[in-house]
Design a protein around this motif. Structure first.
Motif, mmCIF file in Angstrom:
data_model
loop_
_atom_site.group_PDB
_atom_site.id
_atom_site.type_symbol
_atom_site.label_atom_id
_atom_site.label_comp_id
_atom_site.label_asym_id
_atom_site.label_seq_id
_atom_site.Cartn_x
_atom_site.Cartn_y
_atom_site.Cartn_z
ATOM 1 N N ALA A 190 96.715 43.422 37.920
ATOM 2 C CA ALA A 190 95.532 43.153 37.097
ATOM 3 C C ALA A 190 95.845 42.041 36.099
ATOM 4 O O ALA A 190 97.002 41.878 35.699
ATOM 5 C CB ALA A 190 95.130 44.417 36.349
ATOM 6 N N PRO A 191 94.849 41.271 35.679
ATOM 7 C CA PRO A 191 95.097 40.218 34.690
ATOM 8 C C PRO A 191 95.712 40.757 33.389
ATOM 9 O O PRO A 191 96.539 40.094 32.772
ATOM 10 C CB PRO A 191 93.712 39.632 34.428
ATOM 11 C CG PRO A 191 92.926 39.937 35.646
ATOM 12 C CD PRO A 191 93.461 41.239 36.159
ATOM 13 N N GLU A 192 95.343 41.968 33.011
ATOM 14 C CA GLU A 192 95.888 42.555 31.792
ATOM 15 C C GLU A 192 97.389 42.811 31.924
ATOM 16 O O GLU A 192 98.143 42.668 30.967
ATOM 17 C CB GLU A 192 95.166 43.858 31.442
ATOM 18 C CG GLU A 192 93.707 43.678 31.092
ATOM 19 C CD GLU A 192 92.802 43.483 32.313
ATOM 20 O OE1 GLU A 192 93.213 43.813 33.443
ATOM 21 O OE2 GLU A 192 91.676 42.992 32.118
ATOM 22 N N ALA A 193 97.833 43.190 33.128
ATOM 23 C CA ALA A 193 99.256 43.407 33.362
ATOM 24 C C ALA A 193 100.022 42.093 33.262
ATOM 25 O O ALA A 193 101.136 42.054 32.719
ATOM 26 C CB ALA A 193 99.484 44.055 34.723
ATOM 27 N N LEU A 194 99.436 41.009 33.764
ATOM 28 C CA LEU A 194 100.093 39.705 33.647
ATOM 29 C C LEU A 194 100.171 39.262 32.194
ATOM 30 O O LEU A 194 101.168 38.679 31.769
ATOM 31 C CB LEU A 194 99.337 38.654 34.456
ATOM 32 C CG LEU A 194 99.611 38.629 35.937
ATOM 33 C CD1 LEU A 194 98.829 37.510 36.589
ATOM 34 C CD2 LEU A 194 101.070 38.467 36.224
ATOM 35 N N THR A 195 99.113 39.527 31.435
ATOM 36 C CA THR A 195 99.138 39.183 30.013
ATOM 37 C C THR A 195 100.284 39.899 29.325
ATOM 38 O O THR A 195 101.027 39.300 28.546
ATOM 39 C CB THR A 195 97.790 39.542 29.352
ATOM 40 O OG1 THR A 195 96.753 38.849 30.038
ATOM 41 C CG2 THR A 195 97.769 39.168 27.895
ATOM 42 N N GLU A 196 100.449 41.184 29.616
ATOM 43 C CA GLU A 196 101.552 41.958 29.032
ATOM 44 C C GLU A 196 102.905 41.406 29.496
ATOM 45 O O GLU A 196 103.846 41.281 28.712
ATOM 46 C CB GLU A 196 101.418 43.434 29.413
ATOM 47 C CG GLU A 196 102.578 44.296 28.996
ATOM 48 C CD GLU A 196 102.802 44.360 27.496
ATOM 49 O OE1 GLU A 196 103.951 44.602 27.079
ATOM 50 O OE2 GLU A 196 101.839 44.166 26.735
ATOM 51 N N ALA A 197 103.010 41.062 30.787
ATOM 52 C CA ALA A 197 104.274 40.530 31.310
ATOM 53 C C ALA A 197 104.641 39.220 30.632
ATOM 54 O O ALA A 197 105.797 39.015 30.233
ATOM 55 C CB ALA A 197 104.172 40.338 32.825
ATOM 56 N N PHE A 198 103.676 38.328 30.467
ATOM 57 C CA PHE A 198 103.982 37.033 29.852
ATOM 58 C C PHE A 198 104.242 37.177 28.355
ATOM 59 O O PHE A 198 104.977 36.384 27.770
ATOM 60 C CB PHE A 198 102.874 36.030 30.132
ATOM 61 C CG PHE A 198 102.717 35.716 31.613
ATOM 62 C CD1 PHE A 198 103.753 35.938 32.510
ATOM 63 C CD2 PHE A 198 101.536 35.220 32.105
ATOM 64 C CE1 PHE A 198 103.621 35.666 33.852
ATOM 65 C CE2 PHE A 198 101.391 34.937 33.459
ATOM 66 C CZ PHE A 198 102.440 35.166 34.342
ATOM 67 N N THR A 199 103.677 38.203 27.730
ATOM 68 C CA THR A 199 104.007 38.492 26.334
ATOM 69 C C THR A 199 105.457 38.946 26.239
ATOM 70 O O THR A 199 106.187 38.544 25.327
ATOM 71 C CB THR A 199 103.057 39.568 25.766
ATOM 72 O OG1 THR A 199 101.725 39.071 25.840
ATOM 73 C CG2 THR A 199 103.400 39.908 24.337
ATOM 74 N N ARG A 200 105.887 39.796 27.174
ATOM 75 C CA ARG A 200 107.295 40.224 27.201
ATOM 76 C C ARG A 200 108.221 39.036 27.431
ATOM 77 O O ARG A 200 109.294 38.943 26.833
ATOM 78 C CB ARG A 200 107.516 41.269 28.285
ATOM 79 C CG ARG A 200 106.880 42.603 27.997
ATOM 80 C CD ARG A 200 107.174 43.581 29.118
ATOM 81 N NE ARG A 200 106.397 44.800 29.001
ATOM 82 C CZ ARG A 200 106.479 45.810 29.870
ATOM 83 N NH1 ARG A 200 107.293 45.725 30.909
ATOM 84 N NH2 ARG A 200 105.740 46.878 29.690
ATOM 85 N N LEU A 201 107.806 38.119 28.326
ATOM 86 C CA LEU A 201 108.622 36.923 28.567
ATOM 87 C C LEU A 201 108.741 36.067 27.309
ATOM 88 O O LEU A 201 109.818 35.548 26.998
ATOM 89 C CB LEU A 201 108.024 36.079 29.693
ATOM 90 C CG LEU A 201 108.365 36.466 31.113
ATOM 91 C CD1 LEU A 201 107.631 35.568 32.089
ATOM 92 C CD2 LEU A 201 109.853 36.413 31.362
ATOM 93 N N SER A 202 107.624 35.892 26.592
ATOM 94 C CA SER A 202 107.692 35.081 25.386
ATOM 95 C C SER A 202 108.583 35.752 24.340
ATOM 96 O O SER A 202 109.267 35.080 23.572
ATOM 97 C CB SER A 202 106.294 34.792 24.818
ATOM 98 O OG SER A 202 105.650 35.980 24.434
#
Length: 185
Positions: free
Chosen positions: A166-178
């Motif tokens: 889901a797009p929300e999961a990607l948002t969370e993943a990229f927040t973790r990456l940042s």
């Protein structure tokens, strides 16, 4: 709202039609007509009546439309699902991955001509590639359970539907990456 909720849903079927949040409710905008101005005003109650007839897609900038959310990463970026810091983290992750796992043979292999071959042991890799591999492994650990879907969508350009993400999961993943790359704070 002028007309019925059913009539409004019909107007939302036009290309580029969306409901933009404004003070006191929402505006119906038909961006395909080139005017980019409101053609109708809705209250929150009107919006609920329209949503009762069927779901609307909520975009990252708060707009509502009948269009399904994009199914690829570039579409999500165009829609504004990710902030600048998340995109910088994604770019750094992509560069690290490309550096770490680039083909081991980037030059001619002379073994087939009777010349000396080269070793492909990890100890013979350049230091910058070893460090990039370490960062990729640490980023995978930082992503946790989102590592698989984030890798498939972010690095391998899978569509979201195929990656079951889901797009929300990607948002969370990229927040973790940042957070891992210490970008933005």
């Amino acid at each position: 709202m002028r007309g019925t909720p059913e009539a409004l849903r019909e107007r939302l079927k036009a290309a580029g039609a969306h409901l933009k949040p404004v003070a006191g409710g929402y505006e119906l905008r038909l961006s395909a007509d080139g005017r980019r101005r409101a053609v109708d005003h809705l209250s929150a109650a009107d919006l609920r009546a329209v949503q009762a007839l069927g779901p609307l897609t909520r975009h990252a900038d708060g707009r509502f439309s009948l269009m399904p959310p994009p199914d690829d990463l570039s579409g999500l970026i165009r829609e504004g699902y990710f902030d600048r810091l998340q995109l910088l983290a994604l770019d750094q992750w992509r560069r690290d991955h490309a550096t770490a796992y680039a083909a081991d043979r980037l030059t001619q292999d002379w073994r087939r001509f009777g010349g000396g071959g080269r070793s492909t042991a990890a100890s013979d890799l350049p230091l910058y590639r070893l460090q990039a591999r370490r960062r990729c492994e640490e980023a995978r650990v930082a992503l946790g359970d989102l590592a698989g879907p984030a890798r498939r969508v972010g690095l391998e350009d899978w569509p979201l539907s195929r990656a079951a993400c889901a797009p929300e999961a990607l948002t969370e993943a990229f927040t973790r990456l940042s957070g891992y790359y210490r970008i933005g704070g």
